[in-house]
Every structure is written in structure tokens, then in C-alpha cells.
Design a protein around this motif. Sequence first.
Motif, mmCIF file in Angstrom:
data_model
loop_
_atom_site.group_PDB
_atom_site.id
_atom_site.type_symbol
_atom_site.label_atom_id
_atom_site.label_comp_id
_atom_site.label_asym_id
_atom_site.label_seq_id
_atom_site.Cartn_x
_atom_site.Cartn_y
_atom_site.Cartn_z
ATOM 1 N N LYS A 1 0.977 -2.804 6.516
ATOM 2 C CA LYS A 1 -0.057 -2.376 5.567
ATOM 3 C C LYS A 1 -0.045 -0.860 5.402
ATOM 4 O O LYS A 1 -0.175 -0.351 4.288
ATOM 5 N N LYS A 2 0.135 -0.136 6.533
ATOM 6 C CA LYS A 2 0.237 1.325 6.443
ATOM 7 C C LYS A 2 1.474 1.729 5.650
ATOM 8 O O LYS A 2 1.414 2.621 4.806
ATOM 9 N N GLU B 1 4.383 -6.655 -0.481
ATOM 10 C CA GLU B 1 4.471 -7.776 0.446
ATOM 11 C C GLU B 1 5.439 -8.785 -0.148
ATOM 12 O O GLU B 1 5.381 -9.095 -1.348
ATOM 13 N N GLU C 1 1.922 -6.449 11.317
ATOM 14 C CA GLU C 1 1.063 -6.546 10.134
ATOM 15 C C GLU C 1 0.332 -5.236 9.845
ATOM 16 O O GLU C 1 0.299 -4.767 8.708
ATOM 17 N N MET D 1 3.082 0.058 3.391
ATOM 18 C CA MET D 1 2.941 -0.243 1.958
ATOM 19 C C MET D 1 2.198 0.878 1.243
ATOM 20 O O MET D 1 2.603 1.297 0.162
ATOM 21 N N THR D 2 1.122 1.350 1.848
ATOM 22 C CA THR D 2 0.344 2.398 1.176
ATOM 23 C C THR D 2 1.062 3.745 1.194
ATOM 24 O O THR D 2 1.007 4.483 0.218
#
Length: 153
Positions: free
Chosen positions: A120-121, A140, A116, A123-124
Motif C-alpha cells: 500500500k505504501k 494492485e 500488504e 502504491m502511493t
Amino acid sequence: MQKSFLIVLAVAIIGALAIFQIAPDLNGAIAFFTGAIIASVIFSLQSKTPASTTTNSNEPYSGPTMTLYVGNLPYRVHEGEVKALFGEYGPVNSVRLVRDRKTGRRKGFGFIEMSEAGAKKAMTKLNEFDFQERTLKVREAKSQDSDKSDSNA
């Protein structure tokens, strides 16, 4: 691999200079090869020490995971290349690149299951990232259960 070669070469040269200072009547080539052998032994012993944590282990990550949708992938990309790209941000459990059922060709999108925090890293960092001359879209992934419940409402 190339970095380790350069390290061994540098240590070999330094070792050759040190050996040449100790025994100046020794041939320079023999001093260099002696330094190279000593450097190789030291480097091989150092590389056999276990690393504290590795993100590229074969065991799947067992903590909280997230599935990412990745769009606009190059059609010729392979799972290993995508796993390596996303693996820079955290442990990757699986990569599934979607193929056309009739032709077997990739459709240019896929799904990555990873930690998770890493997701998140990723995605950015990887959304709007240029990868093999394509601009990736990273989001996501929506679960199939939520899609079914939306259509029934």
C-alpha cells in the motif's frame, strides 16, 4: 560502506588527537594509526551485534501479502533493481518481470509480491514515480480467477 569508512576515519582522528595529548612526544603518524586500529576494532565489534529486525532477510515474508502490477518498467531493468526499489517500503517475497516467449525480451511490466502494508505504501509512493527515465504505473494486480469469472458472465 562509505559511511562506515567516514565514521572510522573520524574516530581515528579523534583517537589520534587524544593519544597525542596523552603522549605528546609520540610521533603523530603512530598516534593516528593507533587511533585507526582502536576505531576499527570498536567498529567491527559494534557491527557484529545482531540487528533487531531486517527487511532484507532471505526468508520470505509470511504475513498478509499483496501482489502489485508494475507497468512502464525500463526494458533493461533486472529483478534485483526492482526488488531493491520496492524493498524500501516493505518485505518483498518475489519479483516477476514478464518476458516475450519468442524473443525472451522483457515486455516492460511485472508483478511484485510483498507485504500488504508495504504494498500500500509502495502504491502511493511509486505510482507516477520516475525510475530510470520511465514513469512507473503501480496498481494492485487483478487475480486471474476474477478475469475468468468476468469472461464467463
